[in-house]
Scaffold this motif. Structure first.
Motif, PDB file in Angstrom:
ATOM      1  N   LYS A  20     -56.719 -62.816 -29.139  1.00  0.00           N
ATOM      2  CA  LYS A  20     -55.874 -62.595 -27.953  1.00  0.00           C
ATOM      3  C   LYS A  20     -54.460 -62.175 -28.398  1.00  0.00           C
ATOM      4  CE  LYS A  20     -55.098 -64.863 -23.516  1.00  0.00           C
ATOM      5  NZ  LYS A  20     -53.668 -65.066 -23.410  1.00  0.00           N
ATOM      6  N   GLU A  21     -53.926 -62.911 -29.387  1.00  0.00           N
ATOM      7  CA  GLU A  21     -52.578 -62.575 -29.906  1.00  0.00           C
ATOM      8  C   GLU A  21     -52.554 -61.161 -30.468  1.00  0.00           C
ATOM      9  OE1 GLU A  21     -51.113 -65.262 -32.948  1.00  0.00           O
ATOM     10  OE2 GLU A  21     -51.516 -66.950 -31.600  1.00  0.00           O
ATOM     11  N   PHE A  22     -53.591 -60.801 -31.196  1.00  0.00           N
ATOM     12  CA  PHE A  22     -53.698 -59.465 -31.812  1.00  0.00           C
ATOM     13  C   PHE A  22     -53.697 -58.380 -30.722  1.00  0.00           C
ATOM     14  CE2 PHE A  22     -56.734 -56.172 -33.482  1.00  0.00           C
ATOM     15  CZ  PHE A  22     -55.992 -55.731 -34.561  1.00  0.00           C
ATOM     16  N   VAL A  23     -54.539 -58.589 -29.709  1.00  0.00           N
ATOM     17  CA  VAL A  23     -54.663 -57.603 -28.621  1.00  0.00           C
ATOM     18  C   VAL A  23     -53.323 -57.452 -27.893  1.00  0.00           C
ATOM     19  CG1 VAL A  23     -55.757 -57.274 -26.354  1.00  0.00           C
ATOM     20  CG2 VAL A  23     -57.161 -57.879 -28.334  1.00  0.00           C
ATOM     21  N   GLU A  24     -52.601 -58.572 -27.738  1.00  0.00           N
ATOM     22  CA  GLU A  24     -51.319 -58.524 -27.011  1.00  0.00           C
ATOM     23  C   GLU A  24     -50.255 -57.716 -27.756  1.00  0.00           C
ATOM     24  OE1 GLU A  24     -52.030 -62.606 -24.444  1.00  0.00           O
ATOM     25  OE2 GLU A  24     -50.659 -62.687 -26.167  1.00  0.00           O
ATOM     26  N   GLN A  25     -50.456 -57.552 -29.057  1.00  0.00           N
ATOM     27  CA  GLN A  25     -49.506 -56.717 -29.824  1.00  0.00           C
ATOM     28  C   GLN A  25     -49.661 -55.232 -29.525  1.00  0.00           C
ATOM     29  OE1 GLN A  25     -49.800 -57.464 -34.087  1.00  0.00           O
ATOM     30  NE2 GLN A  25     -50.117 -59.613 -33.634  1.00  0.00           N
ATOM     31  N   TYR A  26     -50.778 -54.847 -28.905  1.00  0.00           N
ATOM     32  CA  TYR A  26     -51.070 -53.419 -28.647  1.00  0.00           C
ATOM     33  C   TYR A  26     -51.407 -53.229 -27.166  1.00  0.00           C
ATOM     34  CZ  TYR A  26     -51.649 -53.417 -33.725  1.00  0.00           C
ATOM     35  OH  TYR A  26     -51.458 -53.564 -35.075  1.00  0.00           O
ATOM     36  N   PRO A  27     -50.409 -53.462 -26.273  1.00  0.00           N
ATOM     37  CA  PRO A  27     -50.721 -53.484 -24.833  1.00  0.00           C
ATOM     38  C   PRO A  27     -51.256 -52.154 -24.294  1.00  0.00           C
ATOM     39  CG  PRO A  27     -48.342 -53.663 -25.231  1.00  0.00           C
ATOM     40  CD  PRO A  27     -49.002 -53.744 -26.571  1.00  0.00           C
ATOM     41  N   ASP A  28     -50.939 -51.038 -24.968  1.00  0.00           N
ATOM     42  CA  ASP A  28     -51.404 -49.748 -24.426  1.00  0.00           C
ATOM     43  C   ASP A  28     -52.746 -49.317 -25.040  1.00  0.00           C
ATOM     44  OD1 ASP A  28     -50.262 -49.511 -26.900  1.00  0.00           O
ATOM     45  OD2 ASP A  28     -49.455 -47.493 -26.550  1.00  0.00           O
ATOM     46  N   HIS A  29     -53.373 -50.174 -25.859  1.00  0.00           N
ATOM     47  CA  HIS A  29     -54.633 -49.807 -26.515  1.00  0.00           C
ATOM     48  C   HIS A  29     -55.851 -50.279 -25.708  1.00  0.00           C
ATOM     49  CE1 HIS A  29     -52.051 -48.905 -29.826  1.00  0.00           C
ATOM     50  NE2 HIS A  29     -53.028 -48.774 -30.712  1.00  0.00           N
ATOM     51  N   LYS A  30     -56.919 -49.492 -25.720  1.00  0.00           N
ATOM     52  CA  LYS A  30     -58.214 -49.967 -25.224  1.00  0.00           C
ATOM     53  C   LYS A  30     -58.855 -50.785 -26.337  1.00  0.00           C
ATOM     54  CE  LYS A  30     -58.620 -47.933 -21.153  1.00  0.00           C
ATOM     55  NZ  LYS A  30     -58.261 -48.752 -20.016  1.00  0.00           N
ATOM     56  N   VAL A  31     -59.562 -51.835 -25.963  1.00  0.00           N
ATOM     57  CA  VAL A  31     -60.160 -52.734 -26.954  1.00  0.00           C
ATOM     58  C   VAL A  31     -61.673 -52.483 -27.010  1.00  0.00           C
ATOM     59  CG1 VAL A  31     -60.473 -55.148 -27.633  1.00  0.00           C
ATOM     60  CG2 VAL A  31     -58.389 -54.439 -26.423  1.00  0.00           C
ATOM     61  N   VAL A  32     -62.119 -51.980 -28.171  1.00  0.00           N
ATOM     62  CA  VAL A  32     -63.540 -51.685 -28.376  1.00  0.00           C
ATOM     63  C   VAL A  32     -64.086 -52.732 -29.353  1.00  0.00           C
ATOM     64  CG1 VAL A  32     -65.210 -49.990 -29.225  1.00  0.00           C
ATOM     65  CG2 VAL A  32     -63.178 -49.217 -27.985  1.00  0.00           C
ATOM     66  N   THR A  33     -65.079 -53.471 -28.902  1.00  0.00           N
ATOM     67  CA  THR A  33     -65.551 -54.627 -29.678  1.00  0.00           C
ATOM     68  C   THR A  33     -67.040 -54.503 -29.988  1.00  0.00           C
ATOM     69  OG1 THR A  33     -63.887 -55.986 -28.620  1.00  0.00           O
ATOM     70  CG2 THR A  33     -65.694 -57.150 -29.651  1.00  0.00           C
ATOM     71  N   TYR A  34     -67.342 -54.666 -31.267  1.00  0.00           N
ATOM     72  CA  TYR A  34     -68.732 -54.718 -31.728  1.00  0.00           C
ATOM     73  C   TYR A  34     -69.388 -55.925 -31.074  1.00  0.00           C
ATOM     74  CZ  TYR A  34     -72.280 -54.254 -35.528  1.00  0.00           C
ATOM     75  OH  TYR A  34     -73.415 -54.062 -36.277  1.00  0.00           O
ATOM     76  N   VAL A  35     -70.661 -55.797 -30.671  1.00  0.00           N
ATOM     77  CA  VAL A  35     -71.319 -56.943 -30.016  1.00  0.00           C
ATOM     78  C   VAL A  35     -71.394 -58.164 -30.919  1.00  0.00           C
ATOM     79  CG1 VAL A  35     -72.697 -55.743 -28.260  1.00  0.00           C
ATOM     80  CG2 VAL A  35     -73.608 -56.045 -30.572  1.00  0.00           C
ATOM     81  N   ASN A  36     -71.220 -57.972 -32.229  1.00  0.00           N
ATOM     82  CA  ASN A  36     -71.198 -59.112 -33.164  1.00  0.00           C
ATOM     83  C   ASN A  36     -69.878 -59.859 -32.986  1.00  0.00           C
ATOM     84  OD1 ASN A  36     -73.136 -57.187 -34.048  1.00  0.00           O
ATOM     85  ND2 ASN A  36     -73.194 -58.129 -36.081  1.00  0.00           N
ATOM     86  N   SER A  37     -69.714 -60.489 -31.826  1.00  0.00           N
ATOM     87  CA  SER A  37     -68.481 -61.203 -31.469  1.00  0.00           C
ATOM     88  C   SER A  37     -68.849 -62.231 -30.408  1.00  0.00           C
ATOM     89  CB  SER A  37     -67.456 -60.206 -30.902  1.00  0.00           C
ATOM     90  OG  SER A  37     -68.042 -59.454 -29.852  1.00  0.00           O
ATOM     91  N   SER A  38     -67.957 -63.226 -30.228  1.00  0.00           N
ATOM     92  CA  SER A  38     -68.262 -64.273 -29.246  1.00  0.00           C
ATOM     93  C   SER A  38     -68.102 -63.724 -27.822  1.00  0.00           C
ATOM     94  CB  SER A  38     -67.292 -65.443 -29.448  1.00  0.00           C
ATOM     95  OG  SER A  38     -65.986 -65.012 -29.119  1.00  0.00           O
ATOM     96  N   ALA A  39     -68.671 -64.437 -26.856  1.00  0.00           N
ATOM     97  CA  ALA A  39     -68.533 -64.043 -25.452  1.00  0.00           C
ATOM     98  C   ALA A  39     -67.056 -64.037 -25.053  1.00  0.00           C
ATOM     99  CB  ALA A  39     -69.327 -65.000 -24.576  1.00  0.00           C
ATOM    100  N   ALA A  40     -66.270 -65.003 -25.597  1.00  0.00           N
ATOM    101  CA  ALA A  40     -64.847 -65.087 -25.244  1.00  0.00           C
ATOM    102  C   ALA A  40     -64.090 -63.859 -25.737  1.00  0.00           C
ATOM    103  CB  ALA A  40     -64.251 -66.360 -25.845  1.00  0.00           C
ATOM    104  N   VAL A  41     -64.459 -63.341 -26.896  1.00  0.00           N
ATOM    105  CA  VAL A  41     -63.813 -62.127 -27.429  1.00  0.00           C
ATOM    106  C   VAL A  41     -64.276 -60.899 -26.631  1.00  0.00           C
ATOM    107  CG1 VAL A  41     -63.829 -60.594 -29.458  1.00  0.00           C
ATOM    108  CG2 VAL A  41     -63.213 -63.006 -29.719  1.00  0.00           C
ATOM    109  N   LYS A  42     -65.537 -60.881 -26.259  1.00  0.00           N
ATOM    110  CA  LYS A  42     -66.016 -59.767 -25.401  1.00  0.00           C
ATOM    111  C   LYS A  42     -65.226 -59.755 -24.088  1.00  0.00           C
ATOM    112  CE  LYS A  42     -70.814 -59.359 -27.041  1.00  0.00           C
ATOM    113  NZ  LYS A  42     -70.994 -60.437 -28.014  1.00  0.00           N
ATOM    114  N   ALA A  43     -64.927 -60.957 -23.595  1.00  0.00           N
ATOM    115  CA  ALA A  43     -64.209 -61.056 -22.318  1.00  0.00           C
ATOM    116  C   ALA A  43     -62.787 -60.487 -22.414  1.00  0.00           C
ATOM    117  CB  ALA A  43     -64.169 -62.515 -21.860  1.00  0.00           C
ATOM    118  N   LEU A  44     -62.269 -60.334 -23.639  1.00  0.00           N
ATOM    119  CA  LEU A  44     -60.921 -59.748 -23.833  1.00  0.00           C
ATOM    120  C   LEU A  44     -61.007 -58.245 -24.126  1.00  0.00           C
ATOM    121  CD1 LEU A  44     -59.533 -62.590 -26.155  1.00  0.00           C
ATOM    122  CD2 LEU A  44     -58.723 -62.054 -23.825  1.00  0.00           C
TER     123      LEU A  44
END
Ligand code: 13P
Ligand code: SF4
Length: 323
Positions: free
Chosen positions: A105-129
């Motif tokens: 979450k902290e990492f994503v907040e550093q890049y507010p104008d970026h789209k977040v593309v996440t490999y499915v090899n991640s937790s549901a909570a990370v997918k939710a971000l």
């Protein structure tokens, strides 16, 4: 197969699993990295993308997911009203573990104008971000679908991310996670095998680092590597640079071909090949007996709260609608 199970009962596990499947109206889904006996009782064997699609579309009341935790979570997110069983709840993934929710979450907040593309090899909570999910089958396609001027964060696999950058020409900010199996394949051992087997075809999963990928004749998801064997010369020799569970289906597809597993490298130790470093310890936690037990007990099952399911479903559905 009659075995003495953990409760010291004599059970014909294959027959008992078939009976429970009828009783529960269950479907058994298995990843290509599962042990052979589990693959042999599954209704469907596939890569992460194929398994997610099956989980989304099944009529069964119960999904028994023979894979790792994030895959079973994805099935639950796509079919929230079904019971989703995982034979061993400890079947995790080093990539999913590399991205804890709070740090991500902290990492994503550093890049507010970026789209977040996440490999499915991640937790549901990370997918939710995230904005989009991808698997190794469709990561390039999904990234190419996003407008060229749109900056992107890609997580959690740095090597898959680096491969997508190479394939798509897009610049992306990468989370520095890795797969504990695929990061270890030994470049030198693969070169030696290629010399030993002139004319061989080298099959590499994109979770491997760039110098290993560069040795591949085919680079792609487990499904793509299996396709290459199905479509390749019947008597070819293949150097397989992914988890050895896939060999079970490859041998069935091409019984006259030869399959040589690439070894890993001993981490931190003296230069040397390690034949068991290429095996995923998490995938191998599921056994036929645990599969039987989880169906008999209807447990352990995946539990997720409704809010996470709602938020995590969107990036997965976006991925499924793209390709
Ligand atoms: P696939 O996308 O090929 O199924 O790979 C999943 C995985 O966990 C590879 O390590
Ligand atoms: Fe995770 Fe690697 Fe195992 Fe796949 S092989 S489940 S990425 S640890």
């Amino acid at each position: 197969m009659v075995l003495l199970n953990q409760s010291s009962e004599h059970v014909d596990l294959v027959q008992a699993i078939a009976d429970l499947k009828k009783e529960l109206n269950a479907v058994i889904l298995a990843h290509y990295y599962q042990v052979d006996e589990v693959q042999d009782v599954a209704d469907f064997i596939g890569d992460s993308l194929e398994l997610a699609r099956k989980a989304a579309n099944t009529d069964a009341d119960v999904i028994v997911f023979c894979g790792v935790h994030f895959m079973a979570e994805t099935a639950k997110i796509l079919s929230p009203n079904k019971l989703v069983l995982l034979p061993d709840m400890n079947a995790g993934c080093s990539l999913a573990d590399s991205a804890p929710e709070d740090n991500f979450k902290e990492f994503v907040e550093q890049y507010p104008d970026h789209k977040v593309v996440t490999y499915v090899n991640s937790s549901a909570a990370v997918k939710a971000l995230s904005d989009y999910c991808v698997t190794s089958s469709n990561a390039v396609q999904v990234v190419e679908h996003i407008g060229k001027d749109q900056p992107i964060i890609f997580a959690p696999d740095q090597f898959l991310g680096d491969w997508v950058i190479q394939q798509s020409g897009r610049d992306m900010v990468l989370w520095q996670g890795s797969c504990e199996v695929h990061e270890l394949f030994s470049e030198q051992a693969i070169r030696d095998l290629q010399q030993e087997h002139p004319g061989c075809i080298t099959l590499v999963h994109p979770e491997c680092p760039a110098p290993v990928r560069a040795l591949g004749d085919v680079v792609g998801s487990t499904r793509k590597l299996l396709n290459a064997v199905q479509e390749g010369p019947a008597d070819a020799t293949y150097i397989v640079v992914t988890e050895p569970g896939i060999i079970h289906k490859m041998e069935a597809a091409a019984p006259n071909a030869t399959f040589v597993m690439a070894p890993g490298e001993i981490k931190g130790g003296p230069e040397g090949a390690c034949v068991s470093c290429n095996t995923c310890p998490h995938m191998k936690l599921n056994t036929l007996d645990k599969l039987y037990q989880c169906m008999k007990n209807k447990s352990p099952g995946i539990e997720l709260n409704d809010e996470i399911i709602e938020r995590a479903r969107l990036p997965i559905e976006r991925m499924l609608s793209i390709g």
